[in-house]
Enzyme design. Structure first.
Site, PDB file in Angstrom:
ATOM      1  N   SER A   6       0.842  -1.199   0.000  1.00  0.00           N
ATOM      2  CA  SER A   6       0.000   0.000   0.000  1.00  0.00           C
ATOM      3  C   SER A   6       0.873   1.243   0.000  1.00  0.00           C
ATOM      4  CB  SER A   6      -0.900   0.014   1.227  1.00  0.00           C
ATOM      5  OG  SER A   6      -1.433   1.318   1.386  1.00  0.00           O
ATOM      6  N   HIS A  31      -1.140  -1.395  -4.126  1.00  0.00           N
ATOM      7  CA  HIS A  31      -2.440  -1.139  -3.494  1.00  0.00           C
ATOM      8  C   HIS A  31      -2.616   0.368  -3.318  1.00  0.00           C
ATOM      9  CE1 HIS A  31      -5.833  -2.395  -0.874  1.00  0.00           C
ATOM     10  NE2 HIS A  31      -5.494  -1.374  -0.094  1.00  0.00           N
ATOM     11  N   ASP A  33      -4.998   3.357  -1.938  1.00  0.00           N
ATOM     12  CA  ASP A  33      -6.056   3.652  -0.965  1.00  0.00           C
ATOM     13  C   ASP A  33      -6.648   5.042  -1.203  1.00  0.00           C
ATOM     14  OD1 ASP A  33      -6.095   1.338   0.860  1.00  0.00           O
ATOM     15  OD2 ASP A  33      -4.010   1.914   1.254  1.00  0.00           O
ATOM     16  N   MET A  35      -9.435   7.768  -0.115  1.00  0.00           N
ATOM     17  CA  MET A  35     -10.310   8.109   1.031  1.00  0.00           C
ATOM     18  C   MET A  35     -10.951   9.468   0.791  1.00  0.00           C
ATOM     19  SD  MET A  35      -7.712   7.142   4.086  1.00  0.00           S
ATOM     20  CE  MET A  35      -6.777   5.614   4.068  1.00  0.00           C
ATOM     21  N   HIS A  64      -8.429   0.464  -3.836  1.00  0.00           N
ATOM     22  CA  HIS A  64      -9.329   0.271  -2.686  1.00  0.00           C
ATOM     23  C   HIS A  64     -10.012   1.607  -2.403  1.00  0.00           C
ATOM     24  CE1 HIS A  64      -9.477  -0.509   1.982  1.00  0.00           C
ATOM     25  NE2 HIS A  64     -10.681  -0.486   1.437  1.00  0.00           N
ATOM     26  N   MET A  66     -12.283   3.865  -0.392  1.00  0.00           N
ATOM     27  CA  MET A  66     -12.960   4.091   0.886  1.00  0.00           C
ATOM     28  C   MET A  66     -13.757   5.375   0.735  1.00  0.00           C
ATOM     29  SD  MET A  66      -9.744   2.939   3.207  1.00  0.00           S
ATOM     30  CE  MET A  66      -8.648   3.033   1.798  1.00  0.00           C
ATOM     31  N   MET A 135     -11.000  -6.277   5.819  1.00  0.00           N
ATOM     32  CA  MET A 135     -10.234  -5.293   6.592  1.00  0.00           C
ATOM     33  C   MET A 135      -9.881  -5.893   7.956  1.00  0.00           C
ATOM     34  SD  MET A 135      -9.843  -2.803   4.578  1.00  0.00           S
ATOM     35  CE  MET A 135      -8.841  -1.889   5.745  1.00  0.00           C
ATOM     36  N   PHE A 141      -6.569   4.744   8.083  1.00  0.00           N
ATOM     37  CA  PHE A 141      -5.195   5.099   8.454  1.00  0.00           C
ATOM     38  C   PHE A 141      -4.267   3.900   8.299  1.00  0.00           C
ATOM     39  CE2 PHE A 141      -8.231   7.547  10.871  1.00  0.00           C
ATOM     40  CZ  PHE A 141      -7.812   8.857  10.643  1.00  0.00           C
ATOM     41  N   GLY A 143      -0.711   1.964   9.618  1.00  0.00           N
ATOM     42  CA  GLY A 143       0.005   1.802  10.881  1.00  0.00           C
ATOM     43  C   GLY A 143      -0.836   1.445  12.093  1.00  0.00           C
ATOM     44  N   ASP A 173      -6.238  -6.690   4.593  1.00  0.00           N
ATOM     45  CA  ASP A 173      -5.662  -5.339   4.613  1.00  0.00           C
ATOM     46  C   ASP A 173      -5.725  -4.746   6.016  1.00  0.00           C
ATOM     47  OD1 ASP A 173      -4.880  -2.748   4.019  1.00  0.00           O
ATOM     48  OD2 ASP A 173      -6.616  -2.281   2.759  1.00  0.00           O
ATOM     49  N   GLY A 175      -2.608  -3.722   9.296  1.00  0.00           N
ATOM     50  CA  GLY A 175      -1.776  -4.283  10.363  1.00  0.00           C
ATOM     51  C   GLY A 175      -1.056  -5.551   9.977  1.00  0.00           C
ATOM     52  N   GLY A 195       1.290  -1.802   4.250  1.00  0.00           N
ATOM     53  CA  GLY A 195       1.784  -0.447   4.024  1.00  0.00           C
ATOM     54  C   GLY A 195       2.973  -0.159   4.907  1.00  0.00           C
TER      55      GLY A 195
HETATM   56  C1  DX5 Z   1      -6.270   1.455   5.677  1.00  0.00           C
HETATM   57  C2  DX5 Z   1      -5.832   1.114   4.281  1.00  0.00           C
HETATM   58  C3  DX5 Z   1      -4.677   0.209   4.242  1.00  0.00           C
HETATM   59  C4  DX5 Z   1      -3.419   0.770   4.846  1.00  0.00           C
HETATM   60  C5  DX5 Z   1      -2.731  -0.371   5.498  1.00  0.00           C
HETATM   61  O1  DX5 Z   1      -7.442   2.158   5.632  1.00  0.00           O
HETATM   62  O2  DX5 Z   1      -6.889   0.483   3.571  1.00  0.00           O
HETATM   63  O3  DX5 Z   1      -4.422  -0.266   2.927  1.00  0.00           O
HETATM   64  O4  DX5 Z   1      -2.557   1.391   3.942  1.00  0.00           O
HETATM   65  O5  DX5 Z   1      -1.685   0.122   6.251  1.00  0.00           O
HETATM   66  P1  DX5 Z   1      -0.890  -0.807   7.254  1.00  0.00           P
HETATM   67  O6  DX5 Z   1      -0.343  -1.964   6.479  1.00  0.00           O
HETATM   68  O7  DX5 Z   1       0.179   0.098   7.791  1.00  0.00           O
HETATM   69  O8  DX5 Z   1      -1.876  -1.232   8.319  1.00  0.00           O
HETATM   70 ZN    ZN Z   2      -6.381  -0.533   1.632  1.00  0.00          ZN
END
Ligand code: DX5
Ligand code: ZN
Length: 214
Positions: A6, A31, A33, A35, A64, A66, A135, A141, A143, A173, A175, A195
């Site tokens: 990501s 990937h 993201d 938002m 993806h 959101m 998810m 976010f 991290g 996706d 953590g 990510g």
């Molecule tokens: C969160 C995103 C993820 C995010 C994952 O809303 O959809 O794709 O980048 O980030 P990590 O891998 O750091 O949890």
């Molecule tokens: Zn994502």
């Protein structure tokens, strides 16, 4: 295992360098993201940035969304050259129609479930899907901490896919690290998104290789 890094955790001041590092890695996708500040409490980036990423990327884009009303953006996503378009189940009033429209536009159709949305909500569309994105954090976010219930959901989804003969792949996706990736792989995940694990690693290509080995 397939891996979809990501770029949310990449260096936005030097995206080219991070994309080129992923081009040179064993990553299977990139990937992306998106938002909107409505569906999730954060805003990331939009189509001009995705198009710029696409010019440098040698990996297929796994987008993806959101965002609310993702069905309004199908042709714009297609125009970025995306291979996969993921929409949230919670954001789609007419999910079946949206899935058909994504496929008619020539993309793979993915449906994403928030941590609180049960796998059973997909029973009536699972055979139409190319991918389900589970998810393992609340979206918005990078991290965040992995929610372990996701492992059970992968098992439930694997069972639903096997029972119905669906060809949908299972992507997870949020953590994801080498440690959390292991039980996800054992439960039947096909694709891991990561990510912060990849882009905060001293050697991002090595982080991709570690996830690939799961
Ligand atoms: C969160 C995103 C993820 C995010 C994952 O809303 O959809 O794709 O980048 O980030 P990590 O891998 O750091 O949890
Ligand atoms: Zn994502």
């Amino acid at each position: 295992m397939k891996v979809s890094p990501s770029i949310l955790s990449a260096d936005f001041g030097n995206l080219r360098a991070d994309i080129e590092a992923m081009n040179a890695s064993e990553a299977d996708y990139l990937h992306i993201d998106v938002m909107d500040g409505v569906f999730v409490p954060n805003i990331s980036f939009g189509f001009p940035v995705i198009k710029a990423v696409q010019k440098v990327a040698q990996k297929p884009l796994d987008v993806h969304l959101m965002i609310v009303k993702p069905e309004n953006w199908i042709s714009q996503v297609r125009d970025t050259g995306a291979e996969i378009m993921n929409v949230h189940q919670e954001a789609c009033l007419h999910l079946h129609r949206t899935i058909q429209s994504i496929k008619q536009a020539g993309m793979k159709a993915g449906v994403t479930l928030n941590p609180s949305t049960p796998v059973s909500t997909l029973v009536d569309v699972i055979e139409d899907l190319d991918l389900v994105l589970l998810m393992s954090v609340n979206p918005g976010f990078g991290g965040q901490k992995f929610i372990p219930q996701a492992i059970k959901k992968v098992q439930q989804l694997r069972q639903l896919i096997d029972e119905t003969g669906s060809k949908a792949e299972i992507e997870v996706d949020g953590g994801v690290t080498f440690e959390t990736g292991k039980p996800l792989a054992e439960a039947g995940a096909d694709i891991l998104v990561a990510g912060s694990y990849i882009f905060n690693h001293d050697d991002p290509a090595e982080a991709v290789r570690l996830l690939k080995s799961l």
